[in-house]
Design an enzyme around this catalytic site. Structure first.
Site, PDB file in Angstrom:
ATOM      1  N   GLU A 156       0.817  -1.217   0.000  1.00  0.00           N
ATOM      2  CA  GLU A 156       0.000   0.000   0.000  1.00  0.00           C
ATOM      3  C   GLU A 156       0.855   1.273   0.000  1.00  0.00           C
ATOM      4  OE1 GLU A 156      -2.654  -0.469   3.333  1.00  0.00           O
ATOM      5  OE2 GLU A 156      -3.865  -1.968   2.311  1.00  0.00           O
ATOM      6  N   CYS A 161       7.215  12.776   0.792  1.00  0.00           N
ATOM      7  CA  CYS A 161       8.361  13.205   1.588  1.00  0.00           C
ATOM      8  C   CYS A 161       8.877  14.529   1.046  1.00  0.00           C
ATOM      9  CB  CYS A 161       9.456  12.134   1.519  1.00  0.00           C
ATOM     10  SG  CYS A 161      10.959  12.577   2.422  1.00  0.00           S
ATOM     11  N   GLU A 317      -6.456  -8.168  -0.484  1.00  0.00           N
ATOM     12  CA  GLU A 317      -6.792  -8.185   0.947  1.00  0.00           C
ATOM     13  C   GLU A 317      -8.279  -7.896   1.113  1.00  0.00           C
ATOM     14  OE1 GLU A 317      -4.696  -5.533   3.519  1.00  0.00           O
ATOM     15  OE2 GLU A 317      -2.741  -6.008   2.677  1.00  0.00           O
ATOM     16  N   PHE A 367      -6.712  -6.404  16.823  1.00  0.00           N
ATOM     17  CA  PHE A 367      -8.145  -6.697  16.758  1.00  0.00           C
ATOM     18  C   PHE A 367      -8.698  -6.628  15.338  1.00  0.00           C
ATOM     19  CE2 PHE A 367      -7.572  -5.527  21.247  1.00  0.00           C
ATOM     20  CZ  PHE A 367      -8.002  -6.732  21.806  1.00  0.00           C
TER      21      PHE A 367
HETATM   22 ZN   LIG Z   1      12.684  12.435   0.930  1.00  0.00          ZN
END
Ligand SMILES: [Zn+2]
Length: 683
Positions: A156, A161, A317, A367
């Site tokens: 995923e 950044c 999933e 959970f």
């Molecule tokens: Zn970076």
């Protein structure tokens, strides 16, 4: 025609999912029981190694794959395939402490600390080298295993950044994008306004939250850069696996998420062999019916499937019971898991997979539901429904390799989503681009037509009807292809907000829709009115061919100047009362329809049916309350009728109870029914 998830037929649908045995290496009794439970639930695949880095490489340079191979051996001996994951989704602590640059920097320019997952800088050469090394070791170790079915890259992918490495990489990316010509960038980003001009690429910073966020072109290009960086990183992983595996028949995938805003999935998946995604609908919420939740889930399947046209996808999933991360984590009611799984198959998946096989005893996903719960037995309701689902998948083995095929397409793409979201103007809460696309798609499905969902940059061949909701960002090249599509006989429905800006967020000049499309549609959109929720207006359909009651207008209404288009609907209120709200222009051998205001596709049934008929697309006659899908490979045909309503519904000579589904298998041509299957989980 046949296009297989694993590049080759394997003679069955896959039933399995994430398996994290490294949590239980000190409990051989549990690992032994797991295999027995898998066999009992007719599970034939386990995805191993997602987030396993701190077990694979507990200390720098010290690798341990013996447990992995041991697990793969035992699975294989018991007829269970392995999908092996690279661990790049989370890092061991030693790496972050020794090489802080591998950690992500947030939008305020502050570096994160060690922890969580998805907390890495994709531009860091140190991180890339560490990932390359462990992927190579993994490929050398597991890449010859006879039980290996597929490589699963990371997990995923998401986020962004803003570190100095990323900033520098962004500048290099921009130099390439604009031919190292800063004046070209200044022009395309219109930086003369608000004194935003750049003298060199070295002056450009990412759109920090506390910095330059007012340049639409910069914001959009940053999103594209982040997607490109993810794709480049994923390519590094895929290339390493392909290079160092001794088997060359192992396809590569990475698991995706629904309507995921951060990454242009078309860019990310260009390097992948197969699309796989993680589906967790919020069943039984307090906002909508079960049928509505299922319909939204069907849309997501189509959206993800559309990333690789003509190829089945993987439901990588899901949960048979409950998740642990929603606001309210409600249990799936009996029968829901089985019908949801069949829906994935009906939508083109060749797999039904879970996260995770056995619930964690502690930590983040403690959970989150699993096939085996904390009681450790197979005596649960969840286990029984999983086992029944396994039986169903065995009965439907012939479905493998078929796909939904459509002559209708709805356009949806990330560029456009980001551009609409990032633009000034309109209303902050009602842009609703993905929801708008999904509403058209869902209405077509209810009319018996499962449309493909494609990008404006994808080929239009094979389609006779294209719906292009809010095609705000319009490239010249796309406008040219729309013109060709219509002139050769295609039917297009464009809407308000079409063709306002180019690929760098500069407005098209000379009237919207730009890039020459106002000539194709025979109208110019002069103004767009943004409505408050309490504002009312309607569209009166004036042309008999498109019989509908008046359409309610919501959120947006454009004021059109009509050229050589025919007016087929007009506004009933406000200063633009009597003005064109729906137009049609015959163009070449096709037709271009323009819908100037937002109305719910639910109210547009007569109009949409006429468009489908004109486009020579047959609507299956589907009883209300039935969700219908069809898969084919040109030879075999499978029709799926899912009763998602609260009452019994009769389809042909079969009566389906709520959450019961019918699958009809036919040979093509004669239309003769070969076999019928009914599936309903009986608790
Ligand atoms: Zn970076």
């Amino acid at each position: 025609m046949k296009n297989f998830v694993f590049d080759r037929p394997i003679g069955k649908l896959i039933h399995g999912g994430d398996y994290n045995p490294e949590q239980w290496l000190d409990r051989p009794d549990i690992l032994k029981a797991d295999i027995e439970y898998m066999k009992k639930a007719r599970i034939n695949e386990a995805t191993i190694g997602v987030f396993s880095w701190s077990v694979y490489e507990p200390r720098e340079g010290e690798f341990h794959f013996e447990w992995l191979i041991d697990v793969m051996d035992r699975l294989y001996e018991n007829g269970i395939y392995s999908i092996v994951a690279t661990p790049s989704g989370a890092r061991p602590a030693w790496m972050d402490l020794k090489y802080p640059e591998v950690m992500r920097t947030n939008g305020m320019g502050i570096r994160n600390r060690h922890g969580l997952r998805h907390n890495h800088c994709l531009s860091s050469e140190i991180y890339r080298n560490k990932v390359r090394l462990i992927d190579r070791k993994l490929a050398e170790c597991a890449g010859s295993h006879p039980g290996l079915l597929m490589w699963h890259i990371s997990n995923e992918y998401g986020g962004e950044c803003y570190c100095d490495n990323c900033k520098n990489r962004f500048r290099e990316y921009l130099k390439k994008r604009f031919g190292n010509d800063i004046e070209k960038l200044n022009h395309e980003w219109w930086t003369t306004f608000w004194s935003a001009r750049y003298e060199s690429f070295d002056e450009i910073e990412p759109p920090y939250e506390n910095g330059q966020t007012a340049i639409m072109g910069l914001n959009l290009e940053w999103k594209r850069f982040t997607s490109w960086n993810f794709a480049d990183f994923a390519k590094t992983e895929a290339d390493t696996l392909r290079q160092y595996s001794s088997r060359d028949d192992i396809p590569v995938t990475t698991n995706l998420m629904k309507q995921f805003y951060d990454i242009d999935y078309r860019v990310l998946t260009a390097q992948m062999d197969t699309i796989s995604w993680d589906s967790y609908p919020e069943f039984h919420n307090d906002r909508e019916t079960y049928a509505d939740t299922m319909l939204e889930s069907a849309f997501d399947n189509a959206l993800l499937r559309g990333l690789k046209r003509g190829r089945p996808f993987m439901l990588m999933e899901s949960t048979p019971g409950v998740v642990n991360w929603m606001d309210y984590n409600k249990l799936r009611r009996p029968g829901v898991h089985m019908q949801f799984s069949l829906q994935a198959i009906a939508s083109g998946s060749d797999t039904v997979q879970y996260f995770q096989f056995r619930k964690s005893r502690g930590a983040a996903e403690q959970f989150h539901g699993g096939v085996i719960g904390h009681d450790g037995t197979d005596g649960t309701r969840i286990f029984r429904e999983v086992a029944a689902t396994g039986e169903m998948l065995e009965e439907l083995a012939d479905v493998e390799g078929t796909v939904p095929v459509s002559k209708a397409a709805v356009l949806f793409d990330w560029d456009n989503w980001w551009a609409i979201d990032g633009s000034g103007g309109f209303a902050k809460t009602t842009r609703r681009y993905p929801q708008t696309c999904s509403e058209y798609w869902k209405k077509l499905l209810q009319l018996g037509v499962e449309a493909d969902i494609i990008s404006a940059n994808d080929p239009f061949d094979g389609y006779s009807l294209i719906i292009a909701p809010m095609l705000f960002l319009l490239r010249d090249e796309c406008a040219r292809r729309i013109r060709d599509f219509v002139s050769r006989g295609g039917i297009i429905l464009g809407t308000y907000m079409m063709g306002y800006i180019n690929e760098n967020c500069l407005c098209h000049l000379g009237g919207f829709p730009g890039a020459g499309l106002s000539e194709v549609f025979g109208i110019v959109s002069e103004e767009i009115d943004t409505l408050y929720p309490t504002d009312t207006n309607t569209v009166n359909i004036t042309d008999e061919r498109f019989r509908d009651s008046n359409w309610k207008v919501r959120d947006y209404a454009e004021v059109l100047k009509v050229g050589d288009a025919d007016v087929i609907g007009v506004y009933t209120d406000d200063y633009y009362k009597g003005g064109a709200a729906l137009t049609c222009k015959k163009y070449g051998s096709g037709a271009a329809y323009y819908q100037a205001a937002r109305s719910a596709p639910d109210e547009m049934e007569g109009f949409l049916k006429t468009l489908l008929k004109d486009a020579d697309i047959e609507c299956a006659d589907i009883p209300k309350g039935i969700e219908y899908h069809r898969r084919s490979d040109g030879d075999k045909v499978f029709e799926f009728y899912l009763n998602t309503s609260e009452g019994s519904i009769t389809v042909g000579d079969t009566t389906l109870a709520p959450k019961e589904s019918l699958v009809v298998a036919r040979g093509d041509g004669a239309g003769e029914t070969k076999k019928k299957y009914c599936f309903k989980y009986k608790s």
